[in-house]
Design a protein around this motif. Structure first.
Motif, mmCIF file in Angstrom:
data_model
loop_
_atom_site.group_PDB
_atom_site.id
_atom_site.type_symbol
_atom_site.label_atom_id
_atom_site.label_comp_id
_atom_site.label_asym_id
_atom_site.label_seq_id
_atom_site.Cartn_x
_atom_site.Cartn_y
_atom_site.Cartn_z
ATOM 1 N N GLN A 3 0.948 -1.302 0.075
ATOM 2 C CA GLN A 3 0.188 -0.147 0.034
ATOM 3 C C GLN A 3 0.875 1.400 0.146
ATOM 4 O OE1 GLN A 3 -2.366 1.209 3.419
ATOM 5 N NE2 GLN A 3 -4.239 0.901 2.243
ATOM 6 N N PHE A 4 0.468 2.074 -0.519
ATOM 7 C CA PHE A 4 1.262 3.504 -0.891
ATOM 8 C C PHE A 4 0.374 4.446 0.265
ATOM 9 C CE2 PHE A 4 1.456 7.997 -2.125
ATOM 10 C CZ PHE A 4 2.641 8.122 -2.294
ATOM 11 N N GLN A 5 1.551 5.113 0.894
ATOM 12 C CA GLN A 5 0.979 5.972 2.205
ATOM 13 C C GLN A 5 1.915 7.180 2.067
ATOM 14 O OE1 GLN A 5 1.122 4.208 5.803
ATOM 15 N NE2 GLN A 5 -0.742 2.677 5.415
ATOM 16 N N LEU A 6 1.387 8.367 1.700
ATOM 17 C CA LEU A 6 2.293 9.547 1.392
ATOM 18 C C LEU A 6 3.069 9.688 2.411
ATOM 19 C CD1 LEU A 6 2.258 11.918 -0.608
ATOM 20 C CD2 LEU A 6 0.771 13.110 0.788
ATOM 21 N N GLU A 7 2.837 9.881 3.485
ATOM 22 C CA GLU A 7 3.582 10.263 4.860
ATOM 23 C C GLU A 7 4.797 9.058 4.947
ATOM 24 O OE1 GLU A 7 3.798 12.653 6.663
ATOM 25 O OE2 GLU A 7 2.093 14.000 6.009
ATOM 26 N N ASP A 8 4.388 7.998 4.705
ATOM 27 C CA ASP A 8 5.374 7.013 4.779
ATOM 28 C C ASP A 8 6.432 6.782 3.745
ATOM 29 O OD1 ASP A 8 6.493 4.271 5.596
ATOM 30 O OD2 ASP A 8 5.534 3.321 4.200
ATOM 31 N N PHE A 9 5.872 7.164 2.337
ATOM 32 C CA PHE A 9 6.701 7.373 1.310
ATOM 33 C C PHE A 9 8.004 8.626 1.478
ATOM 34 C CE2 PHE A 9 7.687 9.351 -2.849
ATOM 35 C CZ PHE A 9 8.120 8.179 -3.641
ATOM 36 N N ALA A 10 7.229 9.599 1.921
ATOM 37 C CA ALA A 10 7.981 10.884 2.056
ATOM 38 C C ALA A 10 8.775 10.806 2.986
ATOM 39 C CB ALA A 10 7.176 12.043 2.607
ATOM 40 N N GLN A 11 8.878 9.971 4.290
ATOM 41 C CA GLN A 11 9.783 9.793 5.165
ATOM 42 C C GLN A 11 10.975 8.617 4.879
ATOM 43 O OE1 GLN A 11 10.233 11.298 8.061
ATOM 44 N NE2 GLN A 11 8.226 12.431 7.889
ATOM 45 N N GLU A 12 10.553 7.683 4.161
ATOM 46 C CA GLU A 12 11.414 6.470 3.693
ATOM 47 C C GLU A 12 12.286 6.911 2.607
ATOM 48 O OE1 GLU A 12 10.243 2.692 3.163
ATOM 49 O OE2 GLU A 12 8.910 2.447 4.956
ATOM 50 N N VAL A 13 11.765 7.704 1.561
ATOM 51 C CA VAL A 13 12.569 7.731 0.499
ATOM 52 C C VAL A 13 13.237 9.466 0.555
ATOM 53 C CG1 VAL A 13 12.248 8.382 -1.973
ATOM 54 C CG2 VAL A 13 11.022 6.598 -0.907
ATOM 55 N N LEU A 14 12.597 10.410 1.081
ATOM 56 C CA LEU A 14 13.084 11.702 1.060
ATOM 57 C C LEU A 14 13.713 12.071 2.304
ATOM 58 C CD1 LEU A 14 10.234 13.326 -0.949
ATOM 59 C CD2 LEU A 14 12.206 12.657 -1.848
ATOM 60 N N GLY A 15 13.064 11.813 3.379
ATOM 61 C CA GLY A 15 13.514 12.027 4.836
ATOM 62 C C GLY A 15 13.610 13.567 5.057
ATOM 63 N N ALA A 56 8.171 18.671 2.192
ATOM 64 C CA ALA A 56 7.148 19.815 1.982
ATOM 65 C C ALA A 56 6.956 19.761 0.631
ATOM 66 C CB ALA A 56 7.757 20.966 3.022
ATOM 67 N N SER A 57 8.345 20.140 -0.079
ATOM 68 C CA SER A 57 8.400 20.339 -1.200
ATOM 69 C C SER A 57 7.486 19.226 -2.155
ATOM 70 C CB SER A 57 9.722 20.591 -1.961
ATOM 71 O OG SER A 57 9.922 20.818 -3.300
ATOM 72 N N PHE A 58 7.714 18.175 -1.757
ATOM 73 C CA PHE A 58 7.113 16.924 -2.477
ATOM 74 C C PHE A 58 5.380 17.019 -2.274
ATOM 75 C CE2 PHE A 58 5.305 12.539 -1.893
ATOM 76 C CZ PHE A 58 5.662 12.102 -3.259
#
Length: 350
Positions: A255-267, A273-275
């Motif tokens: 499952q895609f979760q926006l917050e989870d993706f942002a933390q794991e990939v971008l950090g 915030a830009s994403f």
């Protein structure tokens, strides 16, 4: 997964000839459905029609800018699903509608097959289905035969049952949303092929997990390629590293979760915030919604693998494939030669 289990499920079939109306080619109708008395031919036809859709995971639906009820193919199919006795009459209407939209100079005439399947499996659901198929190209086949105790060779033109040019399967489900539709178009990348999906059928992608995954993957790629480099000092290796992390996320998660993706990939908070801001801009620009959470479609990820290209191209001399640890590659500049360089660190060479 789309499947027709028995040739007997091909309950009705009629064939019309649809030429290019702009070239004054004819439109010819069969008077009645074809009688499928030969089992072998019926099975070959089912293979020809269904095989290209077997592993399809992308689905569409009929639509119309003003009102779904104004979509002609939707109406013709609904009449057949309501009363199978309408099959032949509505098949003629479908052929007329295709002829009206066959106006591009490069559109080829061909046989139009309209089929009614009493049973068709689609994603585990068994429903009736209508098939609309068009053959535009013919192949040359050699025939080797025995005559007067000698083998002879001849040839004839025919249709390759492994190459369906254009096809559409309409499933008798989700009528209120424009039915569930699967589409095949072997030349969809060419300008003249737009008439099949956009003008003739008038379909758009369903808002399902496949579409959501595909949209999210493309959005992430654009963010990493176009947005991040304008806000931060990033070299190509950093971009490839983020693409690799994105690819791993979509492959490993269910499952895609926006917050989870942002933390794991971008950090980084600023990048996150830009994403999120870019996600909103992307949705407005492309008129496509990307939910905060959705199920990831494995077939969509597989199809979009080319998006995550982990290749570092150095002039015309080198292609470096980066698959792992970002810390094992360093970028530098050699003042003696006025050239940039990369230092690669590894344990074993093979």
């Amino acid at each position: 997964m789309i499947h027709v289990s028995e040739f007997k499920d091909l309950a009705q079939l009629t064939i019309h000839k649809v030429g290019n109306s702009a070239n004054d080619e004819p439109l010819l109708f069969s008077k009645a459905p074809l009688k499928l008395e030969e089992e072998t031919i019926a099975q070959l036809l089912v293979t020809y029609f269904i095989q290209p859709f077997a592993n399809s995971a992308e689905f569409f639906r009929f639509y119309h800018e003003a009102d779904l009820q104004l979509n002609e193919i939707f109406q013709y199919c609904r009449r057949i699903f309501t009363d199978e006795n309408e099959f032949q009459e509505q098949s003629v209407n479908i052929a007329k509608h295709l002829y009206k939209h066959s106006t591009h100079p490069k559109v080829k005439g061909g046989e139009l097959y309209i089929a009614y399947f009493s049973k068709c499996q689609v994603d585990g659901e068994e429903v009736a289905a209508i098939g609309i198929f068009k053959s535009e190209n013919r192949d040359t086949y050699l025939k080797v035969f025995l005559s007067d105790e000698n083998y002879q060779v001849d040839y004839e033109d025919g249709i390759n049952i492994n190459k369906l040019d254009k096809g559409c399967l309409i499933f008798n489900t989700e009528e209120e949303n424009g039915f569930k539709v699967s589409v095949v178009d072997s030349i969809s990348k060419q300008t003249e092929a737009v008439y099949w999906k956009d003008a003739f059928l008038q379909v758009q992608r369903r808002e399902d997990s496949y579409h959501q995954t595909e949209t999210a993957v493309n959005m992430c790629k654009q963010f990493i390629h176009n947005k991040l480099p304008t806000e931060y000092e990033m070299d190509r290796v950093d971009q490839v590293d983020l693409l690799n992390k994105s690819a791993a996320y979509f492959k490993e998660k269910e499952q895609f979760q926006l917050e989870d993706f942002a933390q794991e990939v971008l950090g980084h908070p600023d990048a996150i915030a830009s994403f999120k801001e870019f996600r909103n801009e992307y949705q407005q620009a492309y008129q496509q919604e990307i939910p905060d959470e959705f199920d990831i479609s494995a077939p969509a990820v597989k199809k979009q693998q080319k998006v995550f290209k982990s290749i570092l191209k150095l002039d015309r001399n080198f292609h470096v494939y980066i698959h792992g640890n970002r810390e094992m590659i360093e970028r530098g500049y050699d003042e003696a030669t006025n050239l940039h360089y990369y230092k690669l660190m590894f344990e074993n060479e093979s």
